[in-house]
Motif scaffolding. Structure first.
Motif, PDB file in Angstrom:
ATOM      1  N   LEU A   1       0.505  23.392   9.426  1.00 42.37           N
ATOM      2  CA  LEU A   1      -0.404  23.071  10.618  1.00 42.37           C
ATOM      3  C   LEU A   1      -1.857  22.686  10.508  1.00 42.37           C
ATOM      4  O   LEU A   1      -2.036  22.101  11.856  1.00 42.37           O
ATOM      5  N   ASP A   2      -2.696  22.791   9.723  1.00 43.92           N
ATOM      6  CA  ASP A   2      -3.796  22.263   9.336  1.00 43.92           C
ATOM      7  C   ASP A   2      -3.119  20.358   8.974  1.00 43.92           C
ATOM      8  O   ASP A   2      -4.922  20.620   8.312  1.00 43.92           O
ATOM      9  N   MET A   3      -3.046  20.199   8.196  1.00 41.11           N
ATOM     10  CA  MET A   3      -2.926  19.008   7.866  1.00 41.11           C
ATOM     11  C   MET A   3      -2.828  17.407   8.402  1.00 41.11           C
ATOM     12  O   MET A   3      -2.986  18.049   9.895  1.00 41.11           O
ATOM     13  N   THR A   4      -3.961  16.916   8.167  1.00 36.04           N
ATOM     14  CA  THR A   4      -4.092  15.032   9.848  1.00 36.04           C
ATOM     15  C   THR A   4      -3.518  14.069   8.840  1.00 36.04           C
ATOM     16  O   THR A   4      -3.689  14.650   7.429  1.00 36.04           O
ATOM     17  N   ALA A   5      -2.659  13.385   9.043  1.00 38.82           N
ATOM     18  CA  ALA A   5      -1.707  12.779   8.973  1.00 38.82           C
ATOM     19  C   ALA A   5      -1.662  11.343   9.291  1.00 38.82           C
ATOM     20  O   ALA A   5      -1.793  11.357  10.788  1.00 38.82           O
ATOM     21  N   VAL A   6      -1.532  10.254   9.283  1.00 39.94           N
ATOM     22  CA  VAL A   6      -1.241   9.090   9.868  1.00 39.94           C
ATOM     23  C   VAL A   6       0.148   8.572  10.036  1.00 39.94           C
ATOM     24  O   VAL A   6       0.669   8.299   8.661  1.00 39.94           O
ATOM     25  N   SER A   7       0.249   7.765  11.157  1.00 42.96           N
ATOM     26  CA  SER A   7       1.658   7.161  10.308  1.00 42.96           C
ATOM     27  C   SER A   7       1.538   5.556  10.002  1.00 42.96           C
ATOM     28  O   SER A   7       1.032   5.213   9.702  1.00 42.96           O
ATOM     29  N   ARG A   8       2.774   5.866   9.584  1.00 39.64           N
ATOM     30  CA  ARG A   8       3.285   4.036   8.318  1.00 39.64           C
ATOM     31  C   ARG A   8       2.537   3.083   9.565  1.00 39.64           C
ATOM     32  O   ARG A   8       2.632   1.909   8.762  1.00 39.64           O
TER      33      ARG A   8
ATOM     34  N   VAL B   1     -11.712  12.005   3.693  1.00 39.81           N
ATOM     35  CA  VAL B   1     -11.816  10.849   3.155  1.00 39.81           C
ATOM     36  C   VAL B   1     -10.492   9.942   2.380  1.00 39.81           C
ATOM     37  O   VAL B   1     -10.963   9.180   2.031  1.00 39.81           O
ATOM     38  N   ARG B   2      -9.483  10.622   2.792  1.00 37.92           N
ATOM     39  CA  ARG B   2      -8.169  10.618   2.496  1.00 37.92           C
ATOM     40  C   ARG B   2      -7.280  11.470   2.947  1.00 37.92           C
ATOM     41  O   ARG B   2      -7.918  13.131   3.188  1.00 37.92           O
ATOM     42  N   VAL B   3      -6.150  10.156   3.558  1.00 39.50           N
ATOM     43  CA  VAL B   3      -5.044  11.348   4.035  1.00 39.50           C
ATOM     44  C   VAL B   3      -3.834  11.331   4.179  1.00 39.50           C
ATOM     45  O   VAL B   3      -3.183   9.815   3.423  1.00 39.50           O
ATOM     46  N   PRO B   4      -2.575  12.147   4.182  1.00 36.72           N
ATOM     47  CA  PRO B   4      -1.324  11.207   4.033  1.00 36.72           C
ATOM     48  C   PRO B   4      -1.194  10.590   5.163  1.00 36.72           C
ATOM     49  O   PRO B   4      -1.209  10.318   5.915  1.00 36.72           O
TER      50      PRO B   4
ATOM     51  N   MET C   1      -5.252  14.585  -4.110  1.00 34.41           N
ATOM     52  CA  MET C   1      -4.031  14.796  -3.071  1.00 34.41           C
ATOM     53  C   MET C   1      -2.746  14.934  -3.577  1.00 34.41           C
ATOM     54  O   MET C   1      -2.285  13.954  -3.803  1.00 34.41           O
ATOM     55  N   VAL C   2      -1.987  16.652  -3.192  1.00 34.16           N
ATOM     56  CA  VAL C   2      -0.910  16.066  -3.999  1.00 34.16           C
ATOM     57  C   VAL C   2       0.067  16.752  -2.776  1.00 34.16           C
ATOM     58  O   VAL C   2      -0.644  17.380  -1.962  1.00 34.16           O
ATOM     59  N   ILE C   3       1.103  17.167  -2.575  1.00 39.11           N
ATOM     60  CA  ILE C   3       2.007  17.233  -1.311  1.00 39.11           C
ATOM     61  C   ILE C   3       2.954  18.321  -2.007  1.00 39.11           C
ATOM     62  O   ILE C   3       3.829  18.823  -2.594  1.00 39.11           O
ATOM     63  N   VAL C   4       3.023  19.227  -0.706  1.00 40.09           N
ATOM     64  CA  VAL C   4       3.430  20.918  -0.862  1.00 40.09           C
ATOM     65  C   VAL C   4       4.794  20.482  -0.109  1.00 40.09           C
ATOM     66  O   VAL C   4       4.804  20.684   0.665  1.00 40.09           O
ATOM     67  N   ILE C   5       5.787  20.466  -0.917  1.00 39.93           N
ATOM     68  CA  ILE C   5       7.531  21.235  -0.172  1.00 39.93           C
ATOM     69  C   ILE C   5       8.349  22.345  -1.373  1.00 39.93           C
ATOM     70  O   ILE C   5       7.527  22.665  -1.651  1.00 39.93           O
ATOM     71  N   ASP C   6       9.172  22.772   0.172  1.00 37.50           N
ATOM     72  CA  ASP C   6       9.549  24.152  -0.161  1.00 37.50           C
ATOM     73  C   ASP C   6      11.400  23.383  -1.034  1.00 37.50           C
ATOM     74  O   ASP C   6      10.864  22.364  -1.167  1.00 37.50           O
ATOM     75  N   GLU C   7      11.349  24.629  -0.469  1.00 44.62           N
ATOM     76  CA  GLU C   7      13.087  24.314  -1.646  1.00 44.62           C
ATOM     77  C   GLU C   7      14.185  23.155  -0.755  1.00 44.62           C
ATOM     78  O   GLU C   7      14.932  22.896  -1.348  1.00 44.62           O
ATOM     79  N   PHE C   8      13.723  23.145   0.378  1.00 43.96           N
ATOM     80  CA  PHE C   8      14.001  22.241   1.095  1.00 43.96           C
ATOM     81  C   PHE C   8      14.094  21.051   1.448  1.00 43.96           C
ATOM     82  O   PHE C   8      14.926  19.904   2.064  1.00 43.96           O
ATOM     83  N   GLY C   9      12.489  20.601   0.800  1.00 48.77           N
ATOM     84  CA  GLY C   9      11.959  19.249   0.608  1.00 48.77           C
ATOM     85  C   GLY C   9      11.483  19.127   2.339  1.00 48.77           C
ATOM     86  O   GLY C   9      10.595  17.999   2.422  1.00 48.77           O
ATOM     87  N   THR C  10      11.028  20.458   2.704  1.00 52.60           N
ATOM     88  CA  THR C  10       9.966  20.250   3.833  1.00 52.60           C
ATOM     89  C   THR C  10       8.942  20.608   3.071  1.00 52.60           C
ATOM     90  O   THR C  10       8.679  21.171   2.141  1.00 52.60           O
ATOM     91  N   THR C  11       8.173  19.390   4.021  1.00 51.34           N
ATOM     92  CA  THR C  11       6.591  19.928   3.463  1.00 51.34           C
ATOM     93  C   THR C  11       6.011  21.083   4.003  1.00 51.34           C
ATOM     94  O   THR C  11       6.328  21.443   5.650  1.00 51.34           O
ATOM     95  N   GLU C  12       5.202  22.121   3.752  1.00 51.45           N
ATOM     96  CA  GLU C  12       4.575  23.093   3.500  1.00 51.45           C
ATOM     97  C   GLU C  12       3.115  23.225   3.876  1.00 51.45           C
ATOM     98  O   GLU C  12       2.630  23.510   4.296  1.00 51.45           O
ATOM     99  N   GLY C  13       2.475  22.186   3.080  1.00 53.49           N
ATOM    100  CA  GLY C  13       1.262  21.493   2.722  1.00 53.49           C
ATOM    101  C   GLY C  13       0.911  20.895   2.105  1.00 53.49           C
ATOM    102  O   GLY C  13       1.165  19.760   1.418  1.00 53.49           O
ATOM    103  N   LEU C  14      -1.231  20.866   1.868  1.00 51.08           N
ATOM    104  CA  LEU C  14      -1.549  19.694   0.768  1.00 51.08           C
ATOM    105  C   LEU C  14      -2.602  20.251   0.023  1.00 51.08           C
ATOM    106  O   LEU C  14      -2.648  21.350   0.416  1.00 51.08           O
ATOM    107  N   ILE C  15      -2.219  20.027  -1.303  1.00 49.00           N
ATOM    108  CA  ILE C  15      -3.443  20.995  -2.309  1.00 49.00           C
ATOM    109  C   ILE C  15      -3.842  19.130  -2.568  1.00 49.00           C
ATOM    110  O   ILE C  15      -3.841  18.514  -2.782  1.00 49.00           O
ATOM    111  N   THR C  16      -6.051  19.762  -2.223  1.00 49.75           N
ATOM    112  CA  THR C  16      -6.518  18.987  -3.033  1.00 49.75           C
ATOM    113  C   THR C  16      -7.701  19.504  -3.853  1.00 49.75           C
ATOM    114  O   THR C  16      -7.339  20.450  -4.392  1.00 49.75           O
TER     115      THR C  16
END
Length: 464
Positions: free
Chosen positions: A236-243, A260-263, A323-338
């Motif tokens: 919910l707090d992630m900031t990301a940009v489209s490809r 300084v960096r975004v997914p 930065m890495v992306i955290v996913i749940d058991e179904f492969g859904t993005t849960e958040g990120l860690i820096t």
């Protein structure tokens, strides 16, 4: 000390000396000298026991590495603590029994048999307790390290001289321990995690370390047991940009979000393809050759939410990622860690200019707490004991769990002497809450008798 075992036999020494024609004065002087020497040996063995078994194994290892004289002998003795203890006990009992025998014989020259036994028993007991036990053991406690280094080699010599007795009693003791179900190991691992944490708390109480140092050290211990879900910035707090975004749009997103960096995602956040940094975006926009956003996207890791943070830190250091992306058991993005997220687990929150403090003590004794704060941190800061589980790591999770539904601003939840007033709510998300300890003064009430509302972020920042 084995005194009574020798007194009956030693009481016959006096008459025997008269038969042999020995001079009583000479015998008395020799006996007194022998007792003095034996008291010295008793003090040696008694203090050795305290010094050798009070000296921590890790300190012995340090002294060996530093080349401290005598450290090698100490290390060799402590390699077999059971045999060391048997050596000390055998030596101590031999000298104490010998003292009792000699004293009884000396007293028998001048007193009756019964008087000699009583005088020897009480006299030698007093001498041994004072000069053979209390004084030397007190000295060893105060000078553990230096005394252990001094007596290590003499103890090795004593072990060689008493080797037959030491071997016999060592084996007998181990047999008895096995029969009775006891442990033969005298020294366990020199220190445990719990002991270190207790030492840290004691150090704070004694003023050796301050509160901030204690908190940092405890966070280091907790870090090893922390999982990615507890550290991540939620989706919910992630900031990301489209490809498909332009370089200018990506730069604008970074600037507006102060990142300084975004997914970068393809289609939606469940398909993160990599990370882009503001530095690369600006360089490509101003000095590049017209490359698209996807040309400067850097790959990243996708990790499960249950991954140990300690292992993750090692992995991203090896892969040189920020930065890495955290996913749940179904492969859904849960958040990120820096890297900053993991650093904050050790040093505490690193707040930006516009970030709120996680805890804010109010004049009425209540606390304003950010709802995304981990329950462990809430418990430690407020001295309470809110439960946590796999589905409720944060204060907001605890509130939802207790309510069993979505909550509205102003609702109140009581739990185990704690009253929680739901503060700011953004759509379905709890932003802040006021916590009162029920044994403290309750929060101020308005004219209608209702608790005053929790101030929002701007009001709290303005002091109102």
């Amino acid at each position: 000390m084995g005194l009574s075992a020798s007194t009956a036999v030693a009481a016959s020494i006096g008459p025997s000396l008269q038969i042999l024609g020995a001079d009583e004065t000479t015998v008395t002087i020799a006996g007194v000298v022998a007792i003095i020497v034996l008291i010295g040996l008793s003090a040696f063995f008694s203090s050795s026991e305290i010094a050798m078994f009070s000296l921590a194994r890790h300190r012995v290892g340090s002294m060996v590495e530093e080349g401290v004289p005598g450290a090698g002998a100490v290390s060799e003795l402590k390699d077999d603590p059971h045999r060391l203890l048997v050596t000390i006990l055998v030596g101590n009992n031999i000298v104490n029994i010998a003292m009792s025998s000699i004293a009884t014989g000396l007293f028998a020259i001048y007193l009756s048999r019964g008087q000699a036994v009583l005088a020897a028993t009480f006299g030698i007991t007093t001498l041994v307790l004072l000069f053979g036990e209390s004084a030397p053991k007190s000295y060893a406690v105060e000078n553990t390290e230096s005394w252990a280094l001094q007596i290590a080699r003499p103890l090795q010599i004593a072990e060689l001289l008493l080797l037959p007795l030491v071997v016999v009693f060592d084996r007998l003791t181990r047999i008895v321990n096995r029969v009775t179900g006891g442990q033969t190991a005298i020294e366990e691992t020199y220190v445990t995690r719990d002991e270190i944490q207790n030492i840290i708390r004691t150090g704070e109480r004694e003023g050796v370390i301050d509160e901030e140092e204690r908190e940092m050290l405890q966070r280091i211990f907790h870090f090893n047991n922390t999982i990615a879900k507890e550290v991540m910035t939620p989706r919910l707090d992630m900031t990301a940009v489209s490809r498909d975004a332009t370089l200018e749009e990506a730069v604008e997103t970074c600037v507006q979000s102060n990142h300084v960096r975004v997914p970068v995602y393809d289609g939606n956040l469940d398909n993160v393809v990599g990370i882009v940094s503001l530095r690369d975006l600006v360089r490509e926009r101003d000095y590049g050759t017209g490359a698209d956003l996807e040309d400067i996207v850097e790959p990243t890791l996708h990790i499960p939410e249950s991954k140990n943070v300690d292992e993750l830190l090692t992995e991203i250091q090896r892969e040189r990622m920020q930065m890495v992306i955290v996913i749940d058991e179904f492969g859904t993005t849960e958040g990120l860690i820096t890297l900053e997220d993991m650093l904050e687990e050790i040093v505490g929150d690193i707040l930006e200019d516009d970030e709120e403090e996680p805890f804010d003590r109010q004049d009425d004794g209540s606390w304003l707490v950010r709802a995304d704060v981990n329950i462990d941190d809430v418990n430690e800061e407020l001295g309470i004991d809110l439960p946590e589980g796999e589905e409720l790591e944060t204060l907001a999770g605890f509130i939802f769990n207790r309510a069993g539904r979505l909550v509205d601003q102003g609702e109140t939840i009581d739990y185990d002497g704690v009253r929680i007033h739901v503060g700011e709510v953004d759509n379905t998300r709890i932003m802040r809450a006021r916590i009162n300890l029920l044994d403290e003064e309750p929060p101020a009430e308005d004219q209608d008798g209702k608790p005053e509302p929790v101030p929002d972020a701007e009001t709290a920042a303005d002091g109102g």
